[in-house]
Enzyme design. Structure first.
Site, PDB file in Angstrom:
ATOM      1  N   ASP A 267     -24.101  -8.735  21.491  1.00  0.00           N
ATOM      2  CA  ASP A 267     -23.085  -8.269  20.520  1.00  0.00           C
ATOM      3  C   ASP A 267     -23.094  -6.743  20.553  1.00  0.00           C
ATOM      4  O   ASP A 267     -23.517  -6.089  19.589  1.00  0.00           O
ATOM      5  CB  ASP A 267     -23.447  -8.814  19.122  1.00  0.00           C
ATOM      6  CG  ASP A 267     -22.411  -8.465  18.077  1.00  0.00           C
ATOM      7  OD1 ASP A 267     -21.342  -7.933  18.435  1.00  0.00           O
ATOM      8  OD2 ASP A 267     -22.672  -8.721  16.883  1.00  0.00           O
TER       9      ASP A 267
ATOM     10  N   GLN B 175     -21.642  -6.506   9.584  1.00  0.00           N
ATOM     11  CA  GLN B 175     -20.226  -6.833   9.814  1.00  0.00           C
ATOM     12  C   GLN B 175     -19.419  -6.505   8.556  1.00  0.00           C
ATOM     13  O   GLN B 175     -19.882  -6.763   7.449  1.00  0.00           O
ATOM     14  CB  GLN B 175     -20.071  -8.319  10.160  1.00  0.00           C
ATOM     15  CG  GLN B 175     -20.829  -8.769  11.405  1.00  0.00           C
ATOM     16  CD  GLN B 175     -20.168  -8.322  12.714  1.00  0.00           C
ATOM     17  OE1 GLN B 175     -19.103  -7.728  12.735  1.00  0.00           O
ATOM     18  NE2 GLN B 175     -20.838  -8.601  13.827  1.00  0.00           N
TER      19      GLN B 175
ATOM     20  N   CYS C 207      -0.999   6.917   6.352  1.00  0.00           N
ATOM     21  CA  CYS C 207      -2.438   6.732   6.593  1.00  0.00           C
ATOM     22  C   CYS C 207      -2.700   6.172   7.990  1.00  0.00           C
ATOM     23  O   CYS C 207      -1.979   5.295   8.458  1.00  0.00           O
ATOM     24  CB  CYS C 207      -2.995   5.782   5.534  1.00  0.00           C
ATOM     25  SG  CYS C 207      -4.734   5.410   5.762  1.00  0.00           S
TER      26      CYS C 207
ATOM     27  N   GLU D  34     -32.888  -4.184  19.347  1.00  0.00           N
ATOM     28  CA  GLU D  34     -31.948  -3.272  18.680  1.00  0.00           C
ATOM     29  C   GLU D  34     -32.484  -1.843  18.784  1.00  0.00           C
ATOM     30  O   GLU D  34     -33.669  -1.608  18.659  1.00  0.00           O
ATOM     31  CB  GLU D  34     -31.823  -3.721  17.203  1.00  0.00           C
ATOM     32  CG  GLU D  34     -31.279  -2.720  16.231  1.00  0.00           C
ATOM     33  CD  GLU D  34     -29.826  -2.319  16.489  1.00  0.00           C
ATOM     34  OE1 GLU D  34     -28.983  -3.182  16.777  1.00  0.00           O
ATOM     35  OE2 GLU D  34     -29.546  -1.097  16.410  1.00  0.00           O
TER      36      GLU D  34
ATOM     37  N   CYS E 274     -16.072  -6.474  19.852  1.00  0.00           N
ATOM     38  CA  CYS E 274     -14.934  -6.000  19.039  1.00  0.00           C
ATOM     39  C   CYS E 274     -14.004  -5.146  19.895  1.00  0.00           C
ATOM     40  O   CYS E 274     -13.098  -4.511  19.375  1.00  0.00           O
ATOM     41  CB  CYS E 274     -15.422  -5.233  17.814  1.00  0.00           C
ATOM     42  SG  CYS E 274     -16.434  -3.826  18.228  1.00  0.00           S
TER      43      CYS E 274
ATOM     44  N   CYS F 184       0.853  -1.191   0.000  1.00  0.00           N
ATOM     45  CA  CYS F 184       0.000   0.000   0.000  1.00  0.00           C
ATOM     46  C   CYS F 184       0.889   1.240   0.000  1.00  0.00           C
ATOM     47  O   CYS F 184       1.707   1.405   0.902  1.00  0.00           O
ATOM     48  CB  CYS F 184      -0.888  -0.005   1.249  1.00  0.00           C
ATOM     49  SG  CYS F 184      -1.731   1.571   1.505  1.00  0.00           S
TER      50      CYS F 184
ATOM     51  N   CYS G  52      -7.523   1.763  -1.934  1.00  0.00           N
ATOM     52  CA  CYS G  52      -7.357   1.321  -0.543  1.00  0.00           C
ATOM     53  C   CYS G  52      -7.381  -0.201  -0.581  1.00  0.00           C
ATOM     54  O   CYS G  52      -8.416  -0.807  -0.894  1.00  0.00           O
ATOM     55  CB  CYS G  52      -8.493   1.848   0.322  1.00  0.00           C
ATOM     56  SG  CYS G  52      -8.533   1.025   1.923  1.00  0.00           S
TER      57      CYS G  52
HETATM   58  C1  LIG Z   1     -21.693  -4.610  16.925  1.00  0.00           C
HETATM   59  S1  LIG Z   1     -23.293  -4.261  16.304  1.00  0.00           S
HETATM   60  C2  LIG Z   1     -23.964  -5.878  16.229  1.00  0.00           C
HETATM   61  C3  LIG Z   1     -25.053  -6.108  15.219  1.00  0.00           C
HETATM   62  C4  LIG Z   1     -25.416  -7.558  14.912  1.00  0.00           C
HETATM   63  N1  LIG Z   1     -25.380  -8.427  16.031  1.00  0.00           N
HETATM   64  C5  LIG Z   1     -24.609  -8.093  13.745  1.00  0.00           C
HETATM   65  O1  LIG Z   1     -23.847  -9.065  13.914  1.00  0.00           O
HETATM   66  O2  LIG Z   1     -24.736  -7.549  12.634  1.00  0.00           O
HETATM   67  C6  LIG Z   1     -24.039  -3.505  17.655  1.00  0.00           C
HETATM   68  C7  LIG Z   1     -25.481  -3.070  17.455  1.00  0.00           C
HETATM   69  O3  LIG Z   1     -25.973  -2.572  18.716  1.00  0.00           O
HETATM   70  C8  LIG Z   1     -26.885  -1.522  18.466  1.00  0.00           C
HETATM   71  N2  LIG Z   1     -27.023  -0.753  19.718  1.00  0.00           N
HETATM   72  C9  LIG Z   1     -26.214   0.197  20.215  1.00  0.00           C
HETATM   73  N3  LIG Z   1     -26.642   0.610  21.423  1.00  0.00           N
HETATM   74  C10 LIG Z   1     -27.744  -0.114  21.721  1.00  0.00           C
HETATM   75  C11 LIG Z   1     -28.623  -0.155  22.849  1.00  0.00           C
HETATM   76  N4  LIG Z   1     -28.448   0.629  23.898  1.00  0.00           N
HETATM   77  N5  LIG Z   1     -29.648  -1.032  22.806  1.00  0.00           N
HETATM   78  C12 LIG Z   1     -29.850  -1.850  21.731  1.00  0.00           C
HETATM   79  N6  LIG Z   1     -29.038  -1.842  20.637  1.00  0.00           N
HETATM   80  C13 LIG Z   1     -28.003  -0.992  20.635  1.00  0.00           C
HETATM   81  C14 LIG Z   1     -26.250  -0.784  17.283  1.00  0.00           C
HETATM   82  O4  LIG Z   1     -27.197  -0.004  16.600  1.00  0.00           O
HETATM   83  C15 LIG Z   1     -25.699  -1.948  16.453  1.00  0.00           C
HETATM   84  O5  LIG Z   1     -26.639  -2.376  15.500  1.00  0.00           O
END
Ligand SMILES: C[S@@+](CC[C@H](N)C(=O)[O-])C[C@H]1O[C@@H](n2cnc3c(N)ncnc32)[C@H](O)[C@@H]1O
Length: 399
Positions: A329, A237, A70, A284, A356, A64, A145
């Site tokens: 998650d 993701q 960057c 969500e 993450c 790159c 990129c």
């Molecule tokens: C890391 S992503 C995971 C999404 C999903 N599990 C996937 O694998 O695609 C985290 C998600 O949590 C949601 N989020 C953030 N704060 C939240 C809350 N207080 N209550 C519910 N969802 C929330 C975000 O909008 C996002 O879609």
């Protein structure tokens, strides 16, 4: 001349000068370097390398041209085998240092692709288009990129034909050979003609509102036999191959005939992936994501999943459901107290925690660990060439 001792969690080399720790960018263990201090703090300094006297055997030449300036990728100068070793060590060290219960970490699951894997990229724009230079808000003008999807790379020359003076950011998302472009601007009449040849969906984002400007409203992605809708603001993701491996790990833990809560469910992807023989409730906060989740349910002809829009902690409290397993998650910030308390009130037999951010992951595991045994932790490489790692933990209620 200084010798680099080891790597920190951000992939920077660590050395010492007059008993003070120095974090050196783009420096590997055993390298002998001359450094240039860029930030001086009381307890440590940050530096870059002004001269290499001896390079490490595992150093590779990044493919790159922007890598040295960057701020996007941080460990591209390590071979992929060594990137994986670095991530494995990183999570093992964090667990050893911060997790109350010591458990063996499974081997990291590699990414199939280390280049062209990202399906979402945010370009910074200010006359130029590119990414922030490390530690600054200066934009490096880029033509390609290497970690971004090939279609996103192809779009850059089209993006350069826009009136960049009127644009703050451009987000590109891909799925099934389709490209969605979201332009952050204040001009609702911005000329988007140059993009019509390459994009299947274009939005303007003005004062945080998405205005559909051209083509389809959504794009779609496929994960094994499932098809998922992606709209401009909903989470998906970024690395579809590693995502598939991660979701299969979840499926393995869940098995069949379970009642499952999928907390922070995004567009319902995990829930739908495991819902064939299970009853699922997804929660969500993002209303666009929930609309996509409802449509994903229809597209994939699934009945035994329902979605609730709202804050995870608050909605959990009102939920009348008897889960065997709760999947969480969350975003990088992890779980808040209210959510953890409400998860614990359900007393489900198992919990699957996907994260993450290793630090908030370990913080939350320490709380859950009072009531749950941590059976397994597996790292996944969702973000090759960067120091980031995705982790999944499988917890079973103590008897
Ligand atoms: C890391 S992503 C995971 C999404 C999903 N599990 C996937 O694998 O695609 C985290 C998600 O949590 C949601 N989020 C953030 N704060 C939240 C809350 N207080 N209550 C519910 N969802 C929330 C975000 O909008 C996002 O879609």
């Amino acid at each position: 001349m200084l010798k680099i001792e080891k790597l920190d969690h951000y992939g920077r080399g660590i050395t010492k000068l007059d008993n003070k720790t120095i974090f050196v960018e783009n420096a590997l263990p055993d390298e002998i370097v001359e450094i240039n201090i860029i930030k001086e703090k009381k307890k440590y300094s940050e530096a870059n390398v002004s001269k290499y006297f001896q390079k490490a055997n595992n150093r590779i030449e990044p493919n790159c041209p922007y890598y040295n300036s960057c701020g996007g990728c941080n460990i591209m100068h390590l071979s992929y085998k060594d990137q994986l070793k670095f991530k494995q060590n990183k999570i093992e060290n964090i667990i050893k240092k911060y997790l109350n219960e010591q458990i063996k970490i499974n081997n990291i699951v590699a990414s199939d692709r280390i280049e062209f894997y990202r399906n979402k990229v945010t370009f910074q724009v200010r006359e130029k288009i590119g990414f922030y230079k490390e530690h600054t808000y200066d934009i490096i003008n880029i033509d390609n990129c290497i970690i971004s999807d090939k279609l996103i790379n192809k779009s850059i020359k089209y993006l350069k034909n826009l009136n960049l003076k009127e644009i703050n950011k451009i987000i590109c998302r891909t799925g099934l050979d389709e490209l969605m472009i979201i332009i952050e601007t204040q001009n609702k009449n911005l000329d988007i003609t140059p993009l019509k040849e390459i994009a299947s969906s274009i939005y303007l984002k003005i004062n945080n509102k998405y205005i559909h400007a051209y083509g389809n409203k959504n794009i779609y992605e496929k994960l094994e036999n499932y098809k998922f809708k992606i709209s401009p603001d909903s989470f998906f993701q970024v690395n579809i191959d590693t995502c598939s491996k991660l979701y299969n790990k979840v499926k393995e833990y869940i098995g069949n005939n379970k009642n499952v809560i999928d907390l922070y469910c995004g567009t319902g992807t995990i829930g739908i992936f495991i819902s064939k023989n299970n009853n699922v409730i997804g929660i969500e906060i993002n209303e666009y994501a929930i609309k996509d989740a409802e449509e994903n349910k229809k597209i994939n002809k699934i009945d035994n999943i329902n979605f609730i829009c709202g804050d995870s902690g608050k909605k959990l409290k009102q939920l009348k459901f008897n889960p065997n397993i709760i999947i969480v998650d969350p975003p990088r910030s992890g779980l808040n107290k209210e959510t953890i308390n409400n998860i614990l009130k359900f007393g489900s037999k198992e919990i699957i925690y996907i994260s993450c951010d290793p630090m908030t992951f370990v913080r939350d595991l320490n709380i859950l660990n009072k009531y749950y045994d941590i059976k397994e932790i597996t790292p996944f490489d969702m973000f090759p060439n960067t120091y980031h790692i995705e982790n999944i933990a499988y917890l079973v209620k103590k008897v």
